[in-house]
Scaffold this active site. Sequence first.
Site, PDB file in Angstrom:
ATOM      1  CB  SER A 134      30.251  70.770  38.483  1.00  0.00           C
ATOM      2  OG  SER A 134      29.290  71.603  37.894  1.00  0.00           O
ATOM      3  CE1 TYR A 158      28.485  66.540  35.225  1.00  0.00           C
ATOM      4  CE2 TYR A 158      27.578  68.622  36.008  1.00  0.00           C
ATOM      5  CZ  TYR A 158      28.660  67.867  35.581  1.00  0.00           C
ATOM      6  OH  TYR A 158      29.908  68.446  35.526  1.00  0.00           O
ATOM      7  CE  LYS A 162      31.397  66.191  37.568  1.00  0.00           C
ATOM      8  NZ  LYS A 162      32.644  65.544  37.193  1.00  0.00           N
TER       9      LYS A 162
HETATM   10  P1  NAD Z   1      34.569  66.443  28.083  1.00  0.00           P
HETATM   11  O1  NAD Z   1      33.388  65.604  27.775  1.00  0.00           O
HETATM   12  O2  NAD Z   1      35.145  67.254  26.991  1.00  0.00           O
HETATM   13  O3  NAD Z   1      35.733  65.553  28.702  1.00  0.00           O
HETATM   14  C1  NAD Z   1      35.468  64.435  29.513  1.00  0.00           C
HETATM   15  C2  NAD Z   1      36.271  63.275  28.949  1.00  0.00           C
HETATM   16  O4  NAD Z   1      36.025  62.121  29.755  1.00  0.00           O
HETATM   17  C3  NAD Z   1      35.867  62.931  27.522  1.00  0.00           C
HETATM   18  O5  NAD Z   1      37.015  62.941  26.704  1.00  0.00           O
HETATM   19  C4  NAD Z   1      35.279  61.522  27.618  1.00  0.00           C
HETATM   20  O6  NAD Z   1      35.556  60.749  26.480  1.00  0.00           O
HETATM   21  C5  NAD Z   1      35.940  60.990  28.883  1.00  0.00           C
HETATM   22  N1  NAD Z   1      35.191  59.970  29.607  1.00  0.00           N
HETATM   23  C6  NAD Z   1      33.887  59.979  29.990  1.00  0.00           C
HETATM   24  N2  NAD Z   1      33.580  58.855  30.643  1.00  0.00           N
HETATM   25  C7  NAD Z   1      34.711  58.109  30.696  1.00  0.00           C
HETATM   26  C8  NAD Z   1      35.029  56.843  31.235  1.00  0.00           C
HETATM   27  N3  NAD Z   1      34.115  56.071  31.817  1.00  0.00           N
HETATM   28  N4  NAD Z   1      36.296  56.380  31.126  1.00  0.00           N
HETATM   29  C9  NAD Z   1      37.249  57.138  30.494  1.00  0.00           C
HETATM   30  N5  NAD Z   1      37.002  58.331  29.946  1.00  0.00           N
HETATM   31  C10 NAD Z   1      35.742  58.817  30.050  1.00  0.00           C
HETATM   32  O7  NAD Z   1      34.188  67.362  29.316  1.00  0.00           O
HETATM   33  P2  NAD Z   1      34.983  68.567  29.959  1.00  0.00           P
HETATM   34  O8  NAD Z   1      34.218  69.794  29.699  1.00  0.00           O
HETATM   35  O9  NAD Z   1      36.413  68.494  29.585  1.00  0.00           O
HETATM   36  O10 NAD Z   1      34.798  68.213  31.493  1.00  0.00           O
HETATM   37  C11 NAD Z   1      35.793  67.543  32.242  1.00  0.00           C
HETATM   38  C12 NAD Z   1      35.276  67.324  33.646  1.00  0.00           C
HETATM   39  O11 NAD Z   1      34.926  68.588  34.211  1.00  0.00           O
HETATM   40  C13 NAD Z   1      34.008  66.475  33.698  1.00  0.00           C
HETATM   41  O12 NAD Z   1      34.091  65.649  34.836  1.00  0.00           O
HETATM   42  C14 NAD Z   1      32.907  67.495  33.873  1.00  0.00           C
HETATM   43  O13 NAD Z   1      31.808  66.954  34.570  1.00  0.00           O
HETATM   44  C15 NAD Z   1      33.592  68.565  34.695  1.00  0.00           C
HETATM   45  N6  NAD Z   1      33.015  69.887  34.522  1.00  0.00           N
HETATM   46  C16 NAD Z   1      32.871  70.416  33.270  1.00  0.00           C
HETATM   47  C17 NAD Z   1      32.294  71.673  33.113  1.00  0.00           C
HETATM   48  C18 NAD Z   1      32.073  72.262  31.752  1.00  0.00           C
HETATM   49  O14 NAD Z   1      31.218  73.150  31.621  1.00  0.00           O
HETATM   50  N7  NAD Z   1      32.800  71.859  30.721  1.00  0.00           N
HETATM   51  C19 NAD Z   1      31.889  72.396  34.243  1.00  0.00           C
HETATM   52  C20 NAD Z   1      32.046  71.832  35.508  1.00  0.00           C
HETATM   53  C21 NAD Z   1      32.627  70.571  35.628  1.00  0.00           C
HETATM   54  C1  WQD Z   2      24.377  79.485  30.429  1.00  0.00           C
HETATM   55  C2  WQD Z   2      23.229  80.478  30.287  1.00  0.00           C
HETATM   56  C3  WQD Z   2      21.102  79.444  29.929  1.00  0.00           C
HETATM   57  C4  WQD Z   2      21.941  77.810  25.972  1.00  0.00           C
HETATM   58  C5  WQD Z   2      26.087  74.145  32.722  1.00  0.00           C
HETATM   59  C6  WQD Z   2      25.932  73.077  33.768  1.00  0.00           C
HETATM   60  C7  WQD Z   2      26.965  73.284  34.843  1.00  0.00           C
HETATM   61  C8  WQD Z   2      28.369  73.347  34.256  1.00  0.00           C
HETATM   62  C9  WQD Z   2      28.448  74.401  33.206  1.00  0.00           C
HETATM   63  C10 WQD Z   2      29.186  71.075  34.147  1.00  0.00           C
HETATM   64  C11 WQD Z   2      21.960  80.055  31.016  1.00  0.00           C
HETATM   65  C12 WQD Z   2      21.490  80.270  28.724  1.00  0.00           C
HETATM   66  C13 WQD Z   2      22.032  78.440  27.180  1.00  0.00           C
HETATM   67  C14 WQD Z   2      21.087  78.366  24.971  1.00  0.00           C
HETATM   68  C15 WQD Z   2      20.532  80.157  26.477  1.00  0.00           C
HETATM   69  N1  WQD Z   2      28.736  72.121  33.599  1.00  0.00           N
HETATM   70  N2  WQD Z   2      21.357  79.582  27.439  1.00  0.00           N
HETATM   71  N3  WQD Z   2      20.412  79.527  25.266  1.00  0.00           N
HETATM   72  O1  WQD Z   2      23.475  75.833  32.559  1.00  0.00           O
HETATM   73  O2  WQD Z   2      24.952  77.663  33.523  1.00  0.00           O
HETATM   74  O3  WQD Z   2      25.808  75.397  33.338  1.00  0.00           O
HETATM   75  O4  WQD Z   2      27.431  74.151  32.213  1.00  0.00           O
HETATM   76  O5  WQD Z   2      29.443  70.885  35.294  1.00  0.00           O
HETATM   77  O6  WQD Z   2      26.833  72.218  35.702  1.00  0.00           O
HETATM   78  O7  WQD Z   2      24.617  73.164  34.304  1.00  0.00           O
HETATM   79  O8  WQD Z   2      25.511  76.690  31.291  1.00  0.00           O
HETATM   80  O9  WQD Z   2      26.022  77.335  29.008  1.00  0.00           O
HETATM   81  O10 WQD Z   2      24.067  75.787  29.422  1.00  0.00           O
HETATM   82  O11 WQD Z   2      23.882  78.173  30.104  1.00  0.00           O
HETATM   83  O12 WQD Z   2      19.889  81.172  26.681  1.00  0.00           O
HETATM   84  O13 WQD Z   2      20.923  77.847  23.858  1.00  0.00           O
HETATM   85  O14 WQD Z   2      22.865  80.540  28.898  1.00  0.00           O
HETATM   86  O15 WQD Z   2      19.719  79.542  30.163  1.00  0.00           O
HETATM   87  O16 WQD Z   2      21.371  81.227  31.508  1.00  0.00           O
HETATM   88  P1  WQD Z   2      24.806  76.426  32.724  1.00  0.00           P
HETATM   89  P2  WQD Z   2      24.894  76.929  29.882  1.00  0.00           P
END
Ligand code: NAD
Ligand code: WQD
Length: 351
Positions: A134, A158, A162
Amino acid sequence: MELTFGGPSKMNILLTGGTGYIGSHTAVVLAEQKHNVILYDNLSNSDENVVDKVQLITGKPITFIRGDIRDRDAVLSCLKTFEIDAVIHFAGLKAVGESTESPLKYFENNVSGSINLFSCMHKTGIKNLIFSSSAAVYGEPESSEIFETNTLCPLSPYGTTKLQIENILSDLSTSDPTWQIICLRYFNPVGAHTSGIIGESSPALPNNLMPFILNVASKNIDELVVHGNTYNTKDGTGIRDYIHIMDLSNGHVKALDHLKNKPQFDVFNLGTGRGYSVLELISHFELHNKVSIPFRVGPPRAGDVASCIASPAKAIKTLNWKPVRTLRDMCVDSWQYKYRQLSILKKNSSS
Ligand code: NAD
Ligand code: WQD
Protein backbone atom coordinates in the site's frame (compact mmCIF):
# COMPACT_ATOMS: atom_id res chain seq x y z
CA MET A 1 8.37 -24.32 -10.52
CA GLU A 2 9.05 -22.57 -13.84
CA LEU A 3 6.25 -20.26 -14.89
CA THR A 4 5.07 -20.29 -18.49
CA PHE A 5 3.03 -17.41 -19.81
CA GLY A 6 1.37 -16.57 -23.07
CA GLY A 7 1.23 -20.21 -24.14
CA PRO A 8 -1.65 -22.65 -23.91
CA SER A 9 -0.79 -23.80 -20.39
CA LYS A 10 -2.96 -22.55 -17.58
CA MET A 11 -1.59 -21.68 -14.19
CA ASN A 12 -3.22 -22.51 -10.91
CA ILE A 13 -3.31 -19.21 -9.07
CA LEU A 14 -4.27 -18.90 -5.42
CA LEU A 15 -5.82 -15.59 -4.41
CA THR A 16 -5.82 -15.17 -0.64
CA GLY A 17 -8.51 -12.63 0.26
CA GLY A 18 -9.92 -13.52 -3.16
CA THR A 19 -13.57 -12.70 -2.43
CA GLY A 20 -12.65 -9.15 -1.36
CA TYR A 21 -12.83 -6.00 -3.46
CA ILE A 22 -9.49 -6.16 -5.29
CA GLY A 23 -9.25 -9.98 -5.23
CA SER A 24 -12.62 -10.49 -6.95
CA HIS A 25 -11.85 -8.05 -9.78
CA THR A 26 -8.41 -9.59 -10.29
CA ALA A 27 -10.06 -13.03 -10.34
CA VAL A 28 -12.20 -11.89 -13.28
CA VAL A 29 -9.17 -10.79 -15.29
CA LEU A 30 -7.21 -13.96 -14.51
CA ALA A 31 -10.14 -16.28 -15.29
CA GLU A 32 -10.66 -14.45 -18.57
CA GLN A 33 -7.02 -15.22 -19.35
CA LYS A 34 -7.92 -18.89 -18.81
CA HIS A 35 -5.99 -19.39 -15.60
CA ASN A 36 -7.45 -21.62 -12.88
CA VAL A 37 -8.42 -19.31 -10.09
CA ILE A 38 -8.69 -20.52 -6.51
CA LEU A 39 -10.12 -18.02 -4.02
CA TYR A 40 -9.16 -18.53 -0.36
CA ASP A 41 -10.88 -16.25 2.14
CA ASN A 42 -12.22 -16.35 5.71
CA LEU A 43 -15.10 -14.03 4.67
CA SER A 44 -14.32 -11.62 7.51
CA ASN A 45 -14.89 -8.72 5.08
CA SER A 46 -16.60 -10.26 2.06
CA ASP A 47 -19.44 -12.51 0.98
CA GLU A 48 -19.32 -15.92 -0.64
CA ASN A 49 -21.86 -14.81 -3.27
CA VAL A 50 -18.97 -12.99 -4.97
CA VAL A 51 -17.83 -16.40 -6.26
CA ASP A 52 -21.06 -16.85 -8.26
CA LYS A 53 -20.77 -13.30 -9.53
CA VAL A 54 -17.21 -13.85 -10.80
CA GLN A 55 -18.43 -17.06 -12.50
CA LEU A 56 -21.35 -15.17 -14.02
CA ILE A 57 -19.09 -12.50 -15.50
CA THR A 58 -16.43 -14.86 -16.80
CA GLY A 59 -18.42 -18.00 -17.59
CA LYS A 60 -15.53 -19.90 -15.97
CA PRO A 61 -15.62 -22.20 -12.94
CA ILE A 62 -14.04 -20.61 -9.88
CA THR A 63 -12.95 -22.62 -6.84
CA PHE A 64 -13.65 -21.15 -3.41
CA ILE A 65 -12.14 -22.36 -0.14
CA ARG A 66 -13.32 -20.79 3.08
CA GLY A 67 -10.24 -20.60 5.28
CA ASP A 68 -7.97 -18.36 7.27
CA ILE A 69 -4.38 -17.57 6.26
CA ARG A 70 -3.40 -18.20 9.91
CA ASP A 71 -4.60 -21.82 9.68
CA ARG A 72 -1.47 -23.78 8.76
CA ASP A 73 -3.16 -27.09 7.92
CA ALA A 74 -5.81 -25.41 5.77
CA VAL A 75 -3.26 -23.33 3.85
CA LEU A 76 -0.95 -26.33 3.29
CA SER A 77 -3.84 -28.47 2.13
CA CYS A 78 -5.00 -25.80 -0.31
CA LEU A 79 -1.51 -25.26 -1.77
CA LYS A 80 -1.03 -29.00 -2.30
CA THR A 81 -4.55 -29.96 -3.43
CA PHE A 82 -4.71 -27.37 -6.18
CA GLU A 83 -1.04 -27.68 -7.20
CA ILE A 84 -0.67 -23.93 -6.94
CA ASP A 85 1.86 -22.25 -9.27
CA ALA A 86 1.64 -18.70 -7.90
CA VAL A 87 -0.02 -16.88 -5.01
CA ILE A 88 -1.49 -13.38 -5.03
CA HIS A 89 -1.74 -12.41 -1.38
CA PHE A 90 -4.62 -9.94 -0.89
CA ALA A 91 -5.87 -11.21 2.49
CA GLY A 92 -5.62 -8.64 5.23
CA LEU A 93 -7.43 -6.10 7.35
CA LYS A 94 -7.30 -2.63 5.83
CA ALA A 95 -9.06 -0.03 7.99
CA VAL A 96 -6.45 2.55 8.96
CA GLY A 97 -8.49 4.02 11.85
CA GLU A 98 -9.31 0.61 13.33
CA SER A 99 -5.63 -0.36 13.16
CA THR A 100 -4.83 2.59 15.45
CA GLU A 101 -7.43 1.41 17.98
CA SER A 102 -6.59 -2.32 17.74
CA PRO A 103 -3.00 -2.62 16.54
CA LEU A 104 -2.55 -6.18 17.83
CA LYS A 105 -5.51 -7.36 15.74
CA TYR A 106 -3.73 -5.96 12.68
CA PHE A 107 -0.29 -7.37 13.47
CA GLU A 108 -1.82 -10.74 14.31
CA ASN A 109 -3.99 -10.99 11.21
CA ASN A 110 -1.80 -9.28 8.62
CA VAL A 111 1.75 -10.03 9.78
CA SER A 112 1.33 -13.40 11.57
CA GLY A 113 -1.08 -14.52 8.85
CA SER A 114 1.42 -13.60 6.13
CA ILE A 115 4.29 -15.37 7.92
CA ASN A 116 2.16 -18.50 8.11
CA LEU A 117 1.30 -18.26 4.40
CA PHE A 118 4.95 -17.74 3.35
CA SER A 119 6.12 -20.58 5.58
CA CYS A 120 3.53 -22.92 4.00
CA MET A 121 4.62 -21.77 0.53
CA HIS A 122 8.25 -22.40 1.45
CA LYS A 123 7.42 -25.88 2.71
CA THR A 124 5.56 -26.80 -0.47
CA GLY A 125 8.16 -25.21 -2.77
CA ILE A 126 5.72 -22.63 -4.15
CA LYS A 127 7.83 -19.50 -4.44
CA ASN A 128 6.01 -17.22 -6.87
CA LEU A 129 4.26 -14.42 -5.03
CA ILE A 130 2.55 -11.10 -5.64
CA PHE A 131 1.83 -9.16 -2.43
CA SER A 132 -0.78 -6.39 -1.92
CA SER A 133 1.15 -3.59 -0.33
CA SER A 134 0.00 0.00 0.00
CA ALA A 135 0.93 3.64 -0.41
CA ALA A 136 0.44 3.64 3.37
CA VAL A 137 4.08 2.48 3.67
CA TYR A 138 5.31 5.96 2.66
CA GLY A 139 3.73 8.23 5.26
CA GLU A 140 4.23 11.97 4.80
CA PRO A 141 5.31 12.39 1.13
CA GLU A 142 8.73 13.99 0.69
CA SER A 143 8.10 14.87 -2.97
CA SER A 144 5.05 15.82 -5.05
CA GLU A 145 5.26 12.46 -6.84
CA ILE A 146 6.04 9.40 -4.74
CA PHE A 147 8.73 7.06 -6.06
CA GLU A 148 9.40 3.53 -4.82
CA THR A 149 12.72 4.80 -3.46
CA ASN A 150 11.07 7.41 -1.20
CA THR A 151 11.49 7.12 2.56
CA LEU A 152 9.27 4.48 4.11
CA CYS A 153 7.67 5.78 7.28
CA PRO A 154 4.09 4.57 7.83
CA LEU A 155 1.74 6.76 9.86
CA SER A 156 -0.51 3.94 11.13
CA PRO A 157 -0.21 0.38 12.47
CA TYR A 158 -1.93 -0.72 9.24
CA GLY A 159 0.86 0.87 7.17
CA THR A 160 3.45 -0.66 9.50
CA THR A 161 2.02 -4.15 8.89
CA LYS A 162 2.48 -3.65 5.14
CA LEU A 163 6.06 -2.46 5.56
CA GLN A 164 6.89 -5.33 7.92
CA ILE A 165 5.53 -7.85 5.43
CA GLU A 166 7.57 -6.25 2.62
CA ASN A 167 10.69 -6.47 4.83
CA ILE A 168 10.02 -10.12 5.64
CA LEU A 169 9.69 -10.84 1.92
CA SER A 170 12.88 -8.96 1.12
CA ASP A 171 14.81 -10.98 3.73
CA LEU A 172 13.22 -14.20 2.49
CA SER A 173 14.33 -13.49 -1.05
CA THR A 174 17.87 -12.69 0.12
CA SER A 175 18.02 -16.00 2.00
CA ASP A 176 16.67 -18.02 -0.92
CA PRO A 177 17.02 -16.57 -4.44
CA THR A 178 14.64 -19.16 -5.88
CA TRP A 179 11.73 -17.02 -4.62
CA GLN A 180 10.17 -14.59 -7.14
CA ILE A 181 8.38 -11.84 -5.21
CA ILE A 182 6.66 -8.65 -6.32
CA CYS A 183 5.12 -6.14 -3.90
CA LEU A 184 2.52 -3.84 -5.43
CA ARG A 185 1.91 -0.58 -3.57
CA TYR A 186 -1.63 0.46 -4.42
CA PHE A 187 -2.67 4.10 -4.17
CA ASN A 188 -6.47 4.77 -3.97
CA PRO A 189 -8.44 2.04 -5.77
CA VAL A 190 -12.02 2.97 -6.71
CA GLY A 191 -14.59 1.92 -9.31
CA ALA A 192 -16.14 -1.40 -10.21
CA HIS A 193 -16.33 -3.93 -13.02
CA THR A 194 -18.21 -2.39 -15.98
CA SER A 195 -20.91 -5.09 -15.74
CA GLY A 196 -21.99 -3.55 -12.43
CA ILE A 197 -22.09 -7.10 -11.02
CA ILE A 198 -19.11 -6.79 -8.66
CA GLY A 199 -17.73 -3.76 -6.88
CA GLU A 200 -16.67 -2.68 -3.41
CA SER A 201 -19.16 -4.27 -1.07
CA SER A 202 -17.52 -4.50 2.31
CA PRO A 203 -20.07 -5.37 5.04
CA ALA A 204 -18.46 -2.76 7.31
CA LEU A 205 -18.88 0.87 6.21
CA PRO A 206 -15.37 1.81 5.09
CA ASN A 207 -14.04 5.27 5.94
CA ASN A 208 -12.88 5.89 2.41
CA LEU A 209 -14.13 8.73 0.28
CA MET A 210 -15.81 6.89 -2.63
CA PRO A 211 -17.90 4.54 -0.42
CA PHE A 212 -19.06 7.63 1.49
CA ILE A 213 -19.98 9.45 -1.72
CA LEU A 214 -21.92 6.37 -2.85
CA ASN A 215 -23.81 6.29 0.42
CA VAL A 216 -24.71 9.97 0.12
CA ALA A 217 -25.77 9.44 -3.51
CA SER A 218 -28.01 6.56 -2.39
CA LYS A 219 -29.41 8.72 0.43
CA ASN A 220 -28.20 6.33 3.17
CA ILE A 221 -26.27 9.30 4.56
CA ASP A 222 -27.50 12.91 4.41
CA GLU A 223 -24.21 14.59 3.64
CA LEU A 224 -20.53 14.00 3.12
CA VAL A 225 -18.08 15.51 5.55
CA VAL A 226 -15.05 16.88 3.72
CA HIS A 227 -12.11 16.36 6.05
CA GLY A 228 -10.51 19.81 5.98
CA ASN A 229 -10.19 22.53 3.33
CA THR A 230 -7.09 24.35 4.52
CA TYR A 231 -4.42 22.02 3.12
CA ASN A 232 -1.78 23.53 0.90
CA THR A 233 -3.48 22.22 -2.26
CA LYS A 234 -5.29 23.82 -5.21
CA ASP A 235 -8.66 24.06 -3.38
CA GLY A 236 -7.54 23.31 0.18
CA THR A 237 -8.90 19.73 0.22
CA GLY A 238 -6.82 16.54 0.18
CA ILE A 239 -5.43 15.27 -3.11
CA ARG A 240 -5.19 11.57 -3.91
CA ASP A 241 -4.22 9.33 -6.81
CA TYR A 242 -7.44 7.42 -7.55
CA ILE A 243 -6.97 4.34 -9.73
CA HIS A 244 -9.72 2.32 -11.42
CA ILE A 245 -10.04 -1.17 -9.96
CA MET A 246 -9.80 -2.80 -13.42
CA ASP A 247 -6.54 -0.98 -14.18
CA LEU A 248 -5.28 -2.13 -10.79
CA SER A 249 -6.39 -5.71 -11.51
CA ASN A 250 -4.56 -5.65 -14.85
CA GLY A 251 -1.46 -4.58 -12.94
CA HIS A 252 -1.54 -7.95 -11.15
CA VAL A 253 -1.65 -9.83 -14.44
CA LYS A 254 1.34 -7.81 -15.68
CA ALA A 255 3.17 -8.49 -12.41
CA LEU A 256 2.51 -12.22 -12.72
CA ASP A 257 3.83 -12.03 -16.27
CA HIS A 258 6.96 -10.28 -15.02
CA LEU A 259 7.74 -13.16 -12.63
CA LYS A 260 9.06 -15.07 -15.64
CA ASN A 261 11.89 -12.51 -15.81
CA LYS A 262 12.99 -13.74 -12.39
CA PRO A 263 12.86 -10.47 -10.49
CA GLN A 264 13.62 -12.22 -7.15
CA PHE A 265 12.27 -9.24 -5.19
CA ASP A 266 10.85 -6.00 -6.51
CA VAL A 267 8.40 -3.26 -5.55
CA PHE A 268 6.08 -1.21 -7.79
CA ASN A 269 3.67 1.65 -7.26
CA LEU A 270 0.28 1.16 -8.88
CA GLY A 271 -1.30 4.57 -9.35
CA THR A 272 -2.04 6.87 -12.28
CA GLY A 273 0.40 9.69 -11.50
CA ARG A 274 -2.51 12.17 -11.49
CA GLY A 275 -4.10 13.60 -8.35
CA TYR A 276 -7.63 14.87 -7.73
CA SER A 277 -8.93 16.81 -4.75
CA VAL A 278 -11.93 15.79 -2.65
CA LEU A 279 -13.96 18.62 -4.23
CA GLU A 280 -12.93 17.53 -7.73
CA LEU A 281 -14.02 13.96 -7.04
CA ILE A 282 -17.37 15.20 -5.75
CA SER A 283 -17.95 17.45 -8.77
CA HIS A 284 -16.94 14.76 -11.29
CA PHE A 285 -19.27 12.31 -9.57
CA GLU A 286 -22.15 14.80 -9.70
CA LEU A 287 -21.51 15.77 -13.31
CA HIS A 288 -21.17 12.28 -14.77
CA ASN A 289 -23.87 10.58 -12.72
CA LYS A 290 -26.35 13.46 -12.56
CA VAL A 291 -26.78 13.11 -8.81
CA SER A 292 -26.20 15.64 -6.09
CA ILE A 293 -23.72 15.09 -3.25
CA PRO A 294 -24.47 17.48 -0.38
CA PHE A 295 -21.42 18.09 1.78
CA ARG A 296 -20.11 20.22 4.61
CA VAL A 297 -16.52 20.93 5.55
CA GLY A 298 -15.34 19.43 8.84
CA PRO A 299 -11.95 19.44 10.56
CA PRO A 300 -9.00 17.58 9.01
CA ARG A 301 -8.87 13.85 9.78
CA ALA A 302 -6.02 12.75 12.06
CA GLY A 303 -3.16 11.14 10.17
CA ASP A 304 -4.20 12.49 6.73
CA VAL A 305 -1.58 13.94 4.38
CA ALA A 306 -2.34 16.87 2.04
CA SER A 307 -1.40 15.07 -1.13
CA CYS A 308 -0.46 11.51 -2.13
CA ILE A 309 0.34 10.89 -5.80
CA ALA A 310 2.25 7.96 -7.26
CA SER A 311 4.96 7.96 -9.79
CA PRO A 312 3.81 4.89 -11.78
CA ALA A 313 6.83 5.21 -14.11
CA LYS A 314 8.58 2.09 -12.85
CA ALA A 315 5.50 -0.14 -13.31
CA ILE A 316 4.78 1.39 -16.73
CA LYS A 317 8.33 0.70 -17.90
CA THR A 318 9.13 -2.61 -16.23
CA LEU A 319 5.75 -4.30 -16.08
CA ASN A 320 4.57 -2.93 -19.43
CA TRP A 321 1.40 -1.81 -17.65
CA LYS A 322 -0.62 1.33 -18.21
CA PRO A 323 -3.65 2.68 -16.36
CA VAL A 324 -6.12 3.80 -19.03
CA ARG A 325 -9.39 4.55 -17.23
CA THR A 326 -10.38 8.10 -16.36
CA LEU A 327 -11.91 9.68 -13.27
CA ARG A 328 -15.19 9.69 -15.18
CA ASP A 329 -14.96 5.88 -15.59
CA MET A 330 -14.24 5.54 -11.87
CA CYS A 331 -17.30 7.64 -10.92
CA VAL A 332 -19.68 6.07 -13.45
CA ASP A 333 -18.67 2.46 -12.75
CA SER A 334 -18.82 2.95 -8.96
CA TRP A 335 -22.32 4.40 -9.14
CA GLN A 336 -23.52 1.81 -11.64
CA TYR A 337 -22.53 -0.96 -9.21
CA LYS A 338 -24.09 0.76 -6.19
CA TYR A 339 -27.28 1.59 -8.11
CA ARG A 340 -27.61 -2.03 -9.23
CA GLN A 341 -27.19 -3.23 -5.63
CA LEU A 342 -29.86 -0.80 -4.46
CA SER A 343 -32.28 -1.95 -7.19
CA ILE A 344 -31.73 -5.62 -6.25
CA LEU A 345 -32.35 -4.83 -2.55
CA LYS A 346 -35.50 -2.89 -3.41
CA LYS A 347 -36.80 -5.70 -5.63
CA ASN A 348 -36.10 -8.34 -2.94
CA SER A 349 -37.80 -6.34 -0.20
CA SER A 350 -40.94 -5.75 -2.28
CA SER A 351 -41.33 -9.41 -3.36
P1 NAD B 1 -11.11 -6.39 1.22
O1 NAD B 1 -11.36 -6.28 2.67
O2 NAD B 1 -12.24 -6.18 0.30
O3 NAD B 1 -10.46 -7.81 0.88
C1 NAD B 1 -9.60 -8.47 1.77
C2 NAD B 1 -10.12 -9.89 1.93
O4 NAD B 1 -9.25 -10.58 2.83
C3 NAD B 1 -11.52 -9.92 2.52
O5 NAD B 1 -12.36 -10.68 1.68
C4 NAD B 1 -11.35 -10.61 3.88
O6 NAD B 1 -12.45 -11.41 4.22
C5 NAD B 1 -10.07 -11.41 3.67
N1 NAD B 1 -9.29 -11.69 4.87
C6 NAD B 1 -8.89 -10.82 5.84
N2 NAD B 1 -8.18 -11.46 6.77
C7 NAD B 1 -8.10 -12.76 6.39
C8 NAD B 1 -7.51 -13.92 6.94
N3 NAD B 1 -6.88 -13.90 8.11
N4 NAD B 1 -7.62 -15.09 6.28
C9 NAD B 1 -8.30 -15.15 5.09
N5 NAD B 1 -8.90 -14.10 4.53
C10 NAD B 1 -8.80 -12.91 5.17
O7 NAD B 1 -9.91 -5.42 0.86
P2 NAD B 1 -9.34 -5.00 -0.55
O8 NAD B 1 -9.65 -3.57 -0.75
O9 NAD B 1 -9.73 -5.99 -1.58
O10 NAD B 1 -7.79 -5.11 -0.25
C11 NAD B 1 -7.02 -6.24 -0.60
C12 NAD B 1 -5.60 -6.04 -0.13
O11 NAD B 1 -5.09 -4.83 -0.70
C13 NAD B 1 -5.49 -5.86 1.39
O12 NAD B 1 -4.32 -6.51 1.81
C14 NAD B 1 -5.35 -4.37 1.56
O13 NAD B 1 -4.61 -4.05 2.71
C15 NAD B 1 -4.59 -3.97 0.31
N6 NAD B 1 -4.81 -2.60 -0.10
C16 NAD B 1 -6.09 -2.13 -0.28
C17 NAD B 1 -6.30 -0.81 -0.65
C18 NAD B 1 -7.68 -0.25 -0.80
O14 NAD B 1 -7.84 0.98 -0.72
N7 NAD B 1 -8.70 -1.06 -1.05
C19 NAD B 1 -5.20 0.04 -0.85
C20 NAD B 1 -3.91 -0.46 -0.66
C21 NAD B 1 -3.74 -1.80 -0.29
C1 WQD C 1 -9.22 10.20 0.45
C2 WQD C 1 -9.40 11.70 0.68
C3 WQD C 1 -9.67 12.28 2.99
C4 WQD C 1 -13.56 10.39 3.57
C5 WQD C 1 -6.71 5.09 2.50
C6 WQD C 1 -5.61 4.40 3.26
C7 WQD C 1 -4.56 3.92 2.30
C8 WQD C 1 -5.17 3.04 1.21
C9 WQD C 1 -6.27 3.76 0.52
C10 WQD C 1 -5.19 0.78 2.06
C11 WQD C 1 -8.63 12.21 1.89
C12 WQD C 1 -10.92 12.62 2.21
C13 WQD C 1 -12.38 10.84 3.05
C14 WQD C 1 -14.57 11.34 3.91
C15 WQD C 1 -13.14 13.10 3.11
N1 WQD C 1 -5.78 1.85 1.75
N2 WQD C 1 -12.17 12.15 2.81
N3 WQD C 1 -14.32 12.66 3.66
O1 WQD C 1 -6.91 8.06 3.40
O2 WQD C 1 -6.06 8.52 1.06
O3 WQD C 1 -6.15 6.24 1.88
O4 WQD C 1 -7.24 4.21 1.49
O5 WQD C 1 -4.04 0.50 1.94
O6 WQD C 1 -3.65 3.21 3.05
O7 WQD C 1 -5.06 5.33 4.19
O8 WQD C 1 -8.25 7.36 1.35
O9 WQD C 1 -10.57 7.46 0.64
O10 WQD C 1 -10.05 7.56 3.12
O11 WQD C 1 -9.48 9.51 1.69
O12 WQD C 1 -12.98 14.29 2.93
O13 WQD C 1 -15.66 11.02 4.41
O14 WQD C 1 -10.78 11.94 0.98
O15 WQD C 1 -9.42 13.25 3.97
O16 WQD C 1 -8.18 13.50 1.56
P1 WQD C 1 -6.79 7.65 2.00
P2 WQD C 1 -9.66 7.90 1.73
